[in-house]
Design an enzyme around this catalytic site. Structure first.
Site, PDB file in Angstrom:
ATOM      1  N   LYS A 115      86.769 -33.024 -80.418  1.00  0.00           N
ATOM      2  CA  LYS A 115      87.347 -32.370 -81.593  1.00  0.00           C
ATOM      3  C   LYS A 115      87.346 -30.852 -81.520  1.00  0.00           C
ATOM      4  CE  LYS A 115      86.735 -35.986 -85.038  1.00  0.00           C
ATOM      5  NZ  LYS A 115      86.127 -36.370 -86.310  1.00  0.00           N
ATOM      6  N   LYS A 196      91.440 -45.407 -79.527  1.00  0.00           N
ATOM      7  CA  LYS A 196      90.949 -46.117 -80.716  1.00  0.00           C
ATOM      8  C   LYS A 196      91.828 -45.804 -81.928  1.00  0.00           C
ATOM      9  CE  LYS A 196      87.792 -42.846 -82.717  1.00  0.00           C
ATOM     10  NZ  LYS A 196      86.633 -42.568 -83.489  1.00  0.00           N
ATOM     11  N   LYS A 199      92.904 -41.790 -87.578  1.00  0.00           N
ATOM     12  CA  LYS A 199      93.938 -41.179 -88.422  1.00  0.00           C
ATOM     13  C   LYS A 199      94.605 -40.006 -87.727  1.00  0.00           C
ATOM     14  CE  LYS A 199      91.010 -38.176 -91.111  1.00  0.00           C
ATOM     15  NZ  LYS A 199      89.898 -38.281 -90.196  1.00  0.00           N
TER      16      LYS A 199
HETATM   17  P1  AMP Z   1      85.294 -41.919 -89.919  1.00  0.00           P
HETATM   18  O1  AMP Z   1      86.420 -42.124 -90.837  1.00  0.00           O
HETATM   19  O2  AMP Z   1      85.675 -41.450 -88.570  1.00  0.00           O
HETATM   20  O3  AMP Z   1      84.218 -41.119 -90.565  1.00  0.00           O
HETATM   21  O4  AMP Z   1      84.666 -43.351 -89.659  1.00  0.00           O
HETATM   22  C1  AMP Z   1      84.023 -44.126 -90.632  1.00  0.00           C
HETATM   23  C2  AMP Z   1      83.433 -45.358 -89.990  1.00  0.00           C
HETATM   24  O5  AMP Z   1      84.461 -46.157 -89.400  1.00  0.00           O
HETATM   25  C3  AMP Z   1      82.424 -45.083 -88.866  1.00  0.00           C
HETATM   26  O6  AMP Z   1      81.350 -45.999 -88.960  1.00  0.00           O
HETATM   27  C4  AMP Z   1      83.220 -45.310 -87.622  1.00  0.00           C
HETATM   28  O7  AMP Z   1      82.404 -45.690 -86.538  1.00  0.00           O
HETATM   29  C5  AMP Z   1      84.160 -46.449 -88.039  1.00  0.00           C
HETATM   30  N1  AMP Z   1      85.405 -46.419 -87.260  1.00  0.00           N
HETATM   31  C6  AMP Z   1      86.318 -45.404 -87.198  1.00  0.00           C
HETATM   32  N2  AMP Z   1      87.343 -45.728 -86.401  1.00  0.00           N
HETATM   33  C7  AMP Z   1      87.107 -46.986 -85.948  1.00  0.00           C
HETATM   34  C8  AMP Z   1      87.809 -47.906 -85.087  1.00  0.00           C
HETATM   35  N3  AMP Z   1      88.982 -47.588 -84.544  1.00  0.00           N
HETATM   36  N4  AMP Z   1      87.247 -49.113 -84.842  1.00  0.00           N
HETATM   37  C9  AMP Z   1      86.060 -49.453 -85.396  1.00  0.00           C
HETATM   38  N5  AMP Z   1      85.353 -48.650 -86.204  1.00  0.00           N
HETATM   39  C10 AMP Z   1      85.857 -47.440 -86.495  1.00  0.00           C
END
Ligand code: AMP
Ligand code: TRP
Length: 329
Positions: A115, A196, A199
């Site tokens: 990032k 992965k 967003k």
């Molecule tokens: P974030 O929105 O990045 O803060 O992610 C929130 C939660 O969603 C965290 O526990 C991440 O590990 C999980 N997460 C984000 N993207 C993915 C994905 N593509 N697959 C599985 N878990 C995800």
């Protein structure tokens, strides 16, 4: 006997996608309902300051995550739902942990490398220090378990290291947290199975608030492969494996049962059904979200009550920490 503490949070940075839903939210609800843990789920608003930030949007984004929590089935009677920035002890503990964290540990964090980019002026201390704040979020409640997706494991490892360091230097104070993974550790992007779902690549995301038409469109145009039949092979056919994992996670059916049903059928049939499975799982969620969003006072009350409970526990822990550090008697 006292139940083990479990803590997790999600950043308020826009709408959640299916990766967040399956990798985090759905699991939070299952863990809460297992009755085995004392659960704390928070909106990680301070972490979200390390990303693109618009104060005019923030209240809405914070409330949106709180609504996602409630709509998915988190129940303030069974868990504590709160807002990170309302608990000053998180950042207070972060300072203490900063004094124990070598820069080298943070420099090798994949998320920071991904990032932060190459432009010196854009490499912010906040993003660098993100994992230390995350460690504080966890340690301040003596959490033993932290449900997160695969991408957060490295950060959790740092939290464990910091526990050992602090305890060795100042006496036994913190518990070592362990990750709790879901079956869907990493949902991949619909337009590229090597990345992965995130967003930052909206084209490959299904968002939890998407309408049935949009979900159908996105799933029908998901990349597959040049084979003819539905089949599961994670290495050789990653796009199909990802869609099957999605189907299985949303429907609760085993992957081989799904594969068997599509013998002799084409990809279009499979995708059409997958879209309906995703839509029907999200319909209930979206309906509940709409209902909760009508009652702003209830939402505010839930957060205020959660903040109060969390603050009390965190402040007490911080008092212990200060005593151990010789900052107070
Ligand atoms: P974030 O929105 O990045 O803060 O992610 C929130 C939660 O969603 C965290 O526990 C991440 O590990 C999980 N997460 C984000 N993207 C993915 C994905 N593509 N697959 C599985 N878990 C995800
Ligand atoms: N870093 C997490 C994410 O991006 C969010 C988070 C912040 C978190 N603090 C936490 C998760 C503490 C678990 C525990 O998903």
């Amino acid at each position: 006997m006292k139940k083990a503490v479990l803590v997790s949070g999600i950043q308020p940075t826009g709408n959640l996608h299916l990766g967040n839903y399956l990798g985090a939210l759905k699991n939070f609800v299952a863990l809460q309902n297992s009755g085995k843990y004392e659960c704390f789920f928070f909106v990680a608003d301070l972490h979200s300051m390390t990303e693109e930030y618009n104060p005019k949007e923030k209240q809405k984004q914070i409330m949106n995550v709180a609504l996602d929590y409630l709509a998915a089935g988190l129940d303030p009677k069974k868990c504590v739902i709160f807002q990170q920035s309302a608990i000053p002890a998180h950042t207070e503990l972060m300072w203490v942990l900063n004094t124990l964290t070598p820069m080298g540990e943070l420099e090798r964090m994949t998320q920071f490398k991904d990032k932060s980019g190459d432009i010196q002026e854009k490499r912010m201390v906040g993003l660098f220090d993100y994992p230390v704040l995350m460690a504080s979020d966890i340690l301040i409640y003596d959490a033993k378990f932290v449900p997160v997706g695969h991408d957060q494991l490295q950060h959790l490892e740092l939290a464990r290291t910091l526990v050992r360091k602090f305890n060795a230097k100042f006496g036994n104070t913190f518990a070592e947290p362990k990750p709790l993974m879901t079956n869907v550790e990493r949902l991949m992007s619909l337009d590229d199975p090597t990345k992965k779902m995130s967003k930052s690549r909206p084209a490959g995301c299904v968002f939890v608030d998407d309408s049935p038409e949009v979900i159908r469109k996105k799933i029908m145009s998901a990349v597959t492969d040049s084979e003819r039949e539905v089949g599961y092979d994670k290495e050789a056919r990653p796009a199909m494996a990802n869609l099957l994992m999605l189907y299985s996670a949303m429907s609760g059916e085993k992957i081989d049962m799904i594969v068997n049903r599509y013998i002799g059928k084409g990809y279009a049939d499979f995708k059409r059904d997958l879209a309906e499975v995703v839509i029907s799982s999200l319909t209930e969620f979206q309906k509940k979200k709409k209902e909760f969003s009508k009652n702003k006072t209830l939402l505010k009350t839930i957060l205020e009550k959660g903040n109060k409970t969390a603050r009390k526990i965190a402040e007490k822990k911080m008092e212990t920490v200060k005593r151990k550090l010789g900052l107070s008697k």
